[in-house]
Design a protein around this motif. Structure first.
Motif, PDB file in Angstrom:
ATOM      1  N   LEU A   1       0.595  -5.186  -7.229  1.00 31.40           N
ATOM      2  CA  LEU A   1      -0.072  -6.426  -6.816  1.00 31.40           C
ATOM      3  C   LEU A   1      -1.291  -6.134  -5.950  1.00 31.40           C
ATOM      4  O   LEU A   1      -1.445  -5.036  -5.410  1.00 31.40           O
ATOM      5  N   ASP A   2      -2.121  -7.156  -5.838  1.00 31.68           N
ATOM      6  CA  ASP A   2      -3.245  -7.135  -4.917  1.00 31.68           C
ATOM      7  C   ASP A   2      -2.825  -7.968  -3.705  1.00 31.68           C
ATOM      8  O   ASP A   2      -2.552  -9.172  -3.858  1.00 31.68           O
TER       9      ASP A   2
ATOM     10  N   THR B   1      -5.228  10.930   4.516  1.00 28.48           N
ATOM     11  CA  THR B   1      -4.826  10.083   3.384  1.00 28.48           C
ATOM     12  C   THR B   1      -5.996   9.982   2.401  1.00 28.48           C
ATOM     13  O   THR B   1      -6.964  10.723   2.506  1.00 28.48           O
ATOM     14  N   ARG B   2      -5.931   9.003   1.503  1.00 24.02           N
ATOM     15  CA  ARG B   2      -7.027   8.786   0.550  1.00 24.02           C
ATOM     16  C   ARG B   2      -7.922   7.604   0.954  1.00 24.02           C
ATOM     17  O   ARG B   2      -8.606   7.029   0.125  1.00 24.02           O
TER      18      ARG B   2
ATOM     19  N   TYR C   1     -15.181  -2.910   8.109  1.00 24.89           N
ATOM     20  CA  TYR C   1     -13.829  -2.413   8.398  1.00 24.89           C
ATOM     21  C   TYR C   1     -13.377  -2.853   9.785  1.00 24.89           C
ATOM     22  O   TYR C   1     -12.290  -3.399   9.964  1.00 24.89           O
TER      23      TYR C   1
ATOM     24  N   THR D   1      -0.486  -2.828   9.800  1.00 29.86           N
ATOM     25  CA  THR D   1      -1.380  -1.693  10.009  1.00 29.86           C
ATOM     26  C   THR D   1      -2.784  -2.214  10.309  1.00 29.86           C
ATOM     27  O   THR D   1      -3.456  -2.763   9.440  1.00 29.86           O
ATOM     28  N   ALA D   2      -3.200  -2.042  11.560  1.00 26.73           N
ATOM     29  CA  ALA D   2      -4.600  -2.294  11.931  1.00 26.73           C
ATOM     30  C   ALA D   2      -5.262  -0.921  11.966  1.00 26.73           C
ATOM     31  O   ALA D   2      -5.236  -0.187  10.974  1.00 26.73           O
TER      32      ALA D   2
ATOM     33  N   ASP E   1       1.812  -1.982  -4.484  1.00 26.75           N
ATOM     34  CA  ASP E   1       0.489  -1.349  -4.421  1.00 26.75           C
ATOM     35  C   ASP E   1      -0.357  -1.904  -5.563  1.00 26.75           C
ATOM     36  O   ASP E   1       0.179  -2.360  -6.576  1.00 26.75           O
TER      37      ASP E   1
ATOM     38  N   GLY F   1       1.449   4.365   3.731  1.00 25.64           N
ATOM     39  CA  GLY F   1       2.447   3.496   3.101  1.00 25.64           C
ATOM     40  C   GLY F   1       3.515   4.299   2.386  1.00 25.64           C
ATOM     41  O   GLY F   1       4.709   3.993   2.472  1.00 25.64           O
TER      42      GLY F   1
ATOM     43  N   VAL G   1      -8.262  -1.016   3.053  1.00 24.38           N
ATOM     44  CA  VAL G   1      -9.400  -0.292   2.481  1.00 24.38           C
ATOM     45  C   VAL G   1     -10.472  -0.116   3.548  1.00 24.38           C
ATOM     46  O   VAL G   1     -10.585  -0.923   4.471  1.00 24.38           O
TER      47      VAL G   1
ATOM     48  N   PRO H   1      -3.581   3.458  13.947  1.00 27.90           N
ATOM     49  CA  PRO H   1      -3.771   4.892  13.799  1.00 27.90           C
ATOM     50  C   PRO H   1      -5.207   5.314  14.112  1.00 27.90           C
ATOM     51  O   PRO H   1      -6.152   4.557  13.896  1.00 27.90           O
ATOM     52  N   GLY H   2      -5.324   6.543  14.619  1.00 29.52           N
ATOM     53  CA  GLY H   2      -6.596   7.261  14.580  1.00 29.52           C
ATOM     54  C   GLY H   2      -6.656   7.934  13.215  1.00 29.52           C
ATOM     55  O   GLY H   2      -6.067   7.448  12.246  1.00 29.52           O
ATOM     56  N   GLY H   3      -7.324   9.080  13.120  1.00 28.02           N
ATOM     57  CA  GLY H   3      -7.474   9.731  11.817  1.00 28.02           C
ATOM     58  C   GLY H   3      -6.142  10.190  11.232  1.00 28.02           C
ATOM     59  O   GLY H   3      -5.338  10.821  11.913  1.00 28.02           O
TER      60      GLY H   3
ATOM     61  N   GLY I   1       1.694   3.246  -2.404  1.00 27.38           N
ATOM     62  CA  GLY I   1       1.429   4.272  -3.407  1.00 27.38           C
ATOM     63  C   GLY I   1       0.795   5.532  -2.844  1.00 27.38           C
ATOM     64  O   GLY I   1       0.723   6.559  -3.529  1.00 27.38           O
TER      65      GLY I   1
ATOM     66  N   GLY J   1       0.843  -1.202   0.000  1.00 31.94           N
ATOM     67  CA  GLY J   1       0.000   0.000   0.000  1.00 31.94           C
ATOM     68  C   GLY J   1       0.871   1.243   0.000  1.00 31.94           C
ATOM     69  O   GLY J   1       0.525   2.274   0.584  1.00 31.94           O
TER      70      GLY J   1
HETATM   71  P1  NAI Z   1      -4.715   5.328   1.261  1.00 32.89           P
HETATM   72  O1  NAI Z   1      -5.950   4.966   0.495  1.00 32.89           O
HETATM   73  O2  NAI Z   1      -4.160   6.686   1.086  1.00 32.89           O
HETATM   74  O3  NAI Z   1      -3.572   4.263   0.976  1.00 32.89           O
HETATM   75  C1  NAI Z   1      -3.842   2.884   0.925  1.00 32.89           C
HETATM   76  C2  NAI Z   1      -3.033   2.257  -0.208  1.00 32.89           C
HETATM   77  O4  NAI Z   1      -3.340   0.857  -0.275  1.00 32.89           O
HETATM   78  C3  NAI Z   1      -3.401   2.851  -1.562  1.00 32.89           C
HETATM   79  O5  NAI Z   1      -2.243   3.230  -2.278  1.00 32.89           O
HETATM   80  C4  NAI Z   1      -4.149   1.739  -2.262  1.00 32.89           C
HETATM   81  O6  NAI Z   1      -3.996   1.746  -3.671  1.00 32.89           O
HETATM   82  C5  NAI Z   1      -3.524   0.509  -1.640  1.00 32.89           C
HETATM   83  N1  NAI Z   1      -4.370  -0.682  -1.760  1.00 32.89           N
HETATM   84  C6  NAI Z   1      -5.713  -0.771  -1.602  1.00 32.89           C
HETATM   85  N2  NAI Z   1      -6.134  -2.016  -1.835  1.00 32.89           N
HETATM   86  C7  NAI Z   1      -5.025  -2.749  -2.136  1.00 32.89           C
HETATM   87  C8  NAI Z   1      -4.806  -4.111  -2.452  1.00 32.89           C
HETATM   88  N3  NAI Z   1      -5.826  -4.981  -2.518  1.00 32.89           N
HETATM   89  N4  NAI Z   1      -3.537  -4.526  -2.698  1.00 32.89           N
HETATM   90  C9  NAI Z   1      -2.508  -3.650  -2.646  1.00 32.89           C
HETATM   91  N5  NAI Z   1      -2.656  -2.356  -2.352  1.00 32.89           N
HETATM   92  C10 NAI Z   1      -3.900  -1.906  -2.090  1.00 32.89           C
HETATM   93  O7  NAI Z   1      -5.082   5.065   2.788  1.00 32.89           O
HETATM   94  P2  NAI Z   1      -4.169   5.027   4.130  1.00 32.89           P
HETATM   95  O8  NAI Z   1      -4.936   5.708   5.151  1.00 32.89           O
HETATM   96  O9  NAI Z   1      -2.793   5.413   3.850  1.00 32.89           O
HETATM   97  O10 NAI Z   1      -4.242   3.460   4.463  1.00 32.89           O
HETATM   98  C11 NAI Z   1      -3.121   2.706   4.898  1.00 32.89           C
HETATM   99  C12 NAI Z   1      -3.536   1.800   6.040  1.00 32.89           C
HETATM  100  O11 NAI Z   1      -3.839   2.602   7.181  1.00 32.89           O
HETATM  101  C13 NAI Z   1      -4.791   0.973   5.763  1.00 32.89           C
HETATM  102  O12 NAI Z   1      -4.598  -0.340   6.257  1.00 32.89           O
HETATM  103  C14 NAI Z   1      -5.850   1.691   6.569  1.00 32.89           C
HETATM  104  O13 NAI Z   1      -6.913   0.847   6.922  1.00 32.89           O
HETATM  105  C15 NAI Z   1      -5.042   2.140   7.773  1.00 32.89           C
HETATM  106  N6  NAI Z   1      -5.632   3.195   8.590  1.00 32.89           N
HETATM  107  C16 NAI Z   1      -5.861   4.447   8.078  1.00 32.89           C
HETATM  108  C17 NAI Z   1      -6.421   5.426   8.874  1.00 32.89           C
HETATM  109  C18 NAI Z   1      -6.699   6.810   8.353  1.00 32.89           C
HETATM  110  O14 NAI Z   1      -7.356   7.608   9.066  1.00 32.89           O
HETATM  111  N7  NAI Z   1      -6.249   7.163   7.172  1.00 32.89           N
HETATM  112  C19 NAI Z   1      -6.783   5.154  10.282  1.00 32.89           C
HETATM  113  C20 NAI Z   1      -6.492   3.823  10.706  1.00 32.89           C
HETATM  114  C21 NAI Z   1      -5.928   2.889   9.888  1.00 32.89           C
END
Ligand code: NAI
Length: 278
Positions: free
Chosen positions: A61-62, A192-193, A155, A140-141, A36, A18, A92, A187-189, A14, A12
């Motif tokens: 990759l997925d 990101t996307r 989620y 990452t939980a 990613d 991550g 996600v 993490p809390g908030g 990208g 993740g």
């Molecule tokens: P984000 O959407 O900015 O980044 C997530 C990345 O994972 C993206 O680049 C996306 O393309 C990639 N991704 C999604 N599905 C995928 C798959 N099947 N295989 C490979 N890559 C995949 O979001 P963020 O926030 O950076 O998310 C990272 C982690 O942080 C996630 O596990 C999310 O649940 C966790 N998290 C985020 C929080 C927030 O407030 N942003 C809070 C708590 C946890």
């Protein structure tokens, strides 16, 4: 744990957390393998890190695809000879009222947020142990993996599971005398996307009546979020000090105690005050 010259893997990578992790590890002088599901953002990170002189391996990759994750591990070990820091981070958001949402919503959240973590553990950890070096796995939980979050059922279920996998892993590493350690990143908030997670969903969700409310919850979380670079700082600190739980927001700490007390008394735990409410 020494980071310079060592090898980090981030899924993740990208976007969001991550990407910040990959950038921070590169700044520490590590080699990085990044993956990613989105090609262009991943290419962008690869170019950026390469320009700064970091040796990078990038793989689209997925994380829900077991074979693809094993191939990524093969490539990472072939290229760098070892892996010392594994961040199973791709994730996600999928929300909604628990009795309304279709099985496909739960399946998608579990496929990425739980199976992505499990595939990462199974593809990398045996070879990390074999390598004999010190090392660390950061999964990452979320705070949604420590406090059940209403209207975030798919989620929250997936993040409790990812958290449990990490605690199992951490115990097993210690009990088996491994030099590896594991941390749960909760993490809390974070800004990101994540609120646009559906961009990577293979088949769209059927709309249900609670959609607007759910969208609001996740948009608020991101809008009030801390910068991803701050999360990366905390991860590096936790790896160096071998801390298990990386709770990015101190405001959730009293809630953990309150939760344990409520459960001990057989009561339904209160929602942490800073969680959005209906
Ligand atoms: P984000 O959407 O900015 O980044 C997530 C990345 O994972 C993206 O680049 C996306 O393309 C990639 N991704 C999604 N599905 C995928 C798959 N099947 N295989 C490979 N890559 C995949 O979001 P963020 O926030 O950076 O998310 C990272 C982690 O942080 C996630 O596990 C999310 O649940 C966790 N998290 C985020 C929080 C927030 O407030 N942003 C809070 C708590 C946890």
């Amino acid at each position: 744990e020494r980071l310079e010259g060592r090898v980090a893997v981030v899924t993740g990578a990208g976007s969001g957390i991550g990407r910040a992790l990959a950038e921070r590890f590169a700044a520490e002088g590590m080699n990085v393998a990044i993956a990613d599901i989105e090609k262009e953002p991943l290419d962008d990170v690869r170019r950026d890190l390469t320009e700064r002189g970091t040796p990078v391996l990038a793989q689209v990759l997925d994380v829900g695809d077991e074979q693809a994750v094993h191939t990524f591990a093969d490539r990472a070990f072939d290229r760098f000879g070892a892996v010392h820091l594994l961040c199973n981070n791709a994730g996600v958001f999928s929300g909604g009222q628990i009795w309304s949402r279709p099985a496909s919503d739960f399946a998608w959240a579990l496929q990425v947020n739980l199976w992505g973590v499990l595939h990462g553990i199974q593809a990398f950890v045996p070879r990390m142990i074999e390598g004999g070096d010190e090392g660390h796995i950061v999964n990452t939980a979320s705070v949604a993996g420590l406090f059940a979050s209403p209207f975030s059922g798919p989620y929250s279920v997936s993040k409790f599971a990812a958290y449990a996998a990490t605690e199992c892993l951490a115990h097993e590493l210690v009990i088996t005398g491994s030099k590896l350690r594991a941390s749960a990143l909760c993490p809390g908030g974070v800004a990101t996307r994540i609120h646009q997670s559906d961009r990577n969903r293979p088949a769209p969700s059927a709309p249900t009546g609670d959609q607007a409310f759910v969208d609001q919850i996740i948009a608020d979380t991101v809008a009030g979020g801390i910068p991803p670079a701050q999360v990366a700082d905390q991860v590096v600190d936790a790896v160096r000090t071998q801390r298990f739980l990386i709770l990015t927001h101190d405001t959730y700490r009293p809630g953990l105690t309150a939760r344990a007390n409520a459960l001990t008394a057989g009561a339904l735990p209160d929602l942490p005050d800073y969680e959005p409410r209906a």
